[in-house]
Scaffold this active site. Structure first.
Site, short mmCIF file in Angstrom:
data_model
loop_
_atom_site.label_atom_id
_atom_site.label_comp_id
_atom_site.label_asym_id
_atom_site.label_seq_id
_atom_site.Cartn_x
_atom_site.Cartn_y
_atom_site.Cartn_z
N GLU A 60 0.99 4.30 -3.55
CA GLU A 60 1.82 3.18 -4.03
C GLU A 60 3.30 3.47 -3.85
OE1 GLU A 60 -2.06 3.24 -6.28
OE2 GLU A 60 -0.51 4.72 -5.77
N PRO A 261 -6.54 17.55 2.84
CA PRO A 261 -7.13 16.95 1.63
C PRO A 261 -6.18 15.97 0.97
CG PRO A 261 -7.45 19.34 1.68
CD PRO A 261 -6.47 19.01 2.76
N ARG A 262 -6.76 14.94 0.39
CA ARG A 262 -5.95 13.90 -0.26
C ARG A 262 -5.16 14.45 -1.43
NH1 ARG A 262 -3.03 9.30 -0.32
NH2 ARG A 262 -3.26 8.13 -2.25
N MET A 302 2.70 18.74 1.35
CA MET A 302 2.93 17.38 0.87
C MET A 302 4.04 16.73 1.69
SD MET A 302 0.86 16.64 -1.63
CE MET A 302 1.72 15.23 -2.37
N GLY A 303 3.93 15.42 1.88
CA GLY A 303 5.00 14.68 2.53
C GLY A 303 5.05 14.82 4.03
N GLU A 304 3.99 15.35 4.67
CA GLU A 304 4.01 15.56 6.11
C GLU A 304 2.93 14.77 6.84
OE1 GLU A 304 6.00 19.89 6.87
OE2 GLU A 304 3.83 19.87 6.61
N ASN A 328 -5.44 4.97 3.35
CA ASN A 328 -4.61 4.10 4.19
C ASN A 328 -4.77 4.43 5.68
OD1 ASN A 328 -2.63 2.43 5.19
ND2 ASN A 328 -0.95 3.75 4.55
N GLU A 331 -0.88 3.80 8.61
CA GLU A 331 0.10 4.76 9.13
C GLU A 331 -0.37 5.34 10.46
OE1 GLU A 331 2.89 8.38 7.43
OE2 GLU A 331 0.95 8.00 6.48
#
Length: 413
Positions: A60, A261-262, A302-304, A328, A331
């Site tokens: 989100e 992994p999520r 994270m964030g990649e 999602n 992307e």
């Protein structure tokens, strides 16, 4: 009466909250940070009028980014406040916006905590992202005459059946919202069937999230010598074993599989699985180059995600091989990557169906079918190119939700 019973149930659960936070902190210590905010106690005050968006977690928060950018451009005299429910969502907000926005946890839906939150920040308007129906919060906003909107709203058939079990409570809350902006006509219809007086279709904000500008050069270097790269993105519990089984069945010489992994609290768990299966792997966090005999790169960062998509040749979207509803896929399409989806995509039902219809994605039903598609895509560069081009067209053709949502918001500020 329904909201009274709901609130009574929340009060009965309050003694369990510290135990829940402590339990979750065993995997993510950040759950013990800012605990006071979850009960309505905040530090500092905004020096400008506040526009508030609630983004539960990472997905989100990233989806809200285009809307946040437009709001900051349109209302420079206001301050944007992002609230979250998870540490990963809060971290994503920090990575995207730094100190240019305010960040906090949204309190539990207890009347005293909700009222403290609204009294502290005094937002001029509130936007709840996707399907976030907090009944006491909605009531307090209505009582305080603060417009509260549900934006980028989605309502799967499965979620609608769940909400229908408390239909009186849901209908009461939906009627108190200032407006509802739904992702699709099907979402709007289900929301109206649950009692919403009206819902406009503005599209999915995730289509407006443009690929990250940062290059994937570092990740490309860590992948080692050039070879075919298969990405298993945002995998959920139980899926990594199925992916490894599919890769083994496909038997592609030299294939490098990246597994991301999520949830970050599962990074170590997946590492243990790889060790148990005897799979040679490297961890992204080690920052070392994968050798030719390394079969897996574990994406424990994270964030990649955009960088992972950029370096791969094709991708499987997690949460869909087992009944989690899917993550999602937009992307990956926006970066021109062929997409493989499992049977469970109810969280992105219309996007998944359209991507498949337009040739940007392929549905697989189990690990064996996934193995077959991995094998075909690994050997067919022309097919990868066609699917990638279809993905780019699919993503480009569905943009514009952020501006349509902004036009709706402008009516209430």
């Amino acid at each position: 009466m329904p909201r009274f019973l709901y609130t009574l149930l929340l009060w009965l659960l309050v003694p369990l909250i510290p135990l829940r936070l402590l339990w979750r902190s065993l995997r993510q210590p950040e759950y013990l940070h800012h605990v006071g905010e979850r009960f309505g106690f905040f530090d500092g005050v905004a020096d400008k009028p506040v526009i508030w968006l609630h983004c539960v977690s990472v997905g989100e928060t990233h989806a809200a980014a285009p809307l946040v950018d437009l709001l900051r451009q349109r209302y420079p005299g206001h301050k944007v406040l992002l609230t979250h429910a998870t540490p990963t969502g809060r971290k994503a907000g920090e990575q995207l916006f730094g100190d240019s926005v305010l960040r906090a946890y949204l309190p539990y839906d207890l009347p005293f905590a909700v009222n403290r939150f609204l009294g502290h920040f005094r937002p001029r308007i509130g936007l709840l992202m996707e399907t976030e129906l907090w009944f006491n919060l909605i009531h307090a906003c209505k009582a305080g005459k603060m417009p509260l909107l549900l934006v980028n709203a989605r309502m799967s058939a499965r979620s609608a059946r769940g909400y229908a079990r408390v239909s009186a409570l849901v209908e009461d809350s939906l009627t108190q919202l200032a407006a509802i902006a739904a992702q699709t006509a099907a979402d709007a219809r289900r929301l109206c069937e649950l009692g919403a007086p009206q819902a406009v279709v503005t599209g999915n904000l995730k289509f407006d999230v443009l690929p990250a500008k940062a290059t994937a050069a570092t990740l490309q270097r860590l992948c080692g010598v050039p070879r075919t790269i298969f990405l298993a993105a945002s995998t959920r519990e139980g899926e990594e074993a199925l992916v490894l089984d599919a890769v083994q069945q496909a038997g592609i010489p030299g294939l490098l599989t990246i597994i991301v992994p999520r949830h970050p609290q599962r990074f170590d768990e997946v590492a243990v699985l790889l060790q148990t299966c005897g799979v040679r792997y490297r961890r992204r966090s080690e920052n070392s180059v994968a050798g030719a005999d390394d079969a897996v790169l574990l994406g424990d960062s994270m964030g990649e995600m955009a960088a992972y998509y950029a370096v791969c040749d094709f991708a499987f979207i997690g949460g869909s091989l087992l009944p989690y509803g899917g993550q999602n896929l937009i992307e990956a399409c926006a970066l021109g990557k062929p997409v493989l989806l499992g049977p469970h995509t109810y969280n992105f039902d219309e996007a998944a169906s359209t991507a498949i219809m337009q040739g940007a994605a392929v549905r697989v039903w189990d690990a064996a079918a996934l193995a077959a598609e991995i094998k075909e895509l690994a050997h067919d560069a022309a097919l990868r190119e066609r699917m990638g081009a279809a993905g780019l067209a699919f993503a480009a053709g569905n943009r514009g939700a952020a501006r349509r949502t902004l036009a709706l918001v402008e009516k209430f500020i």
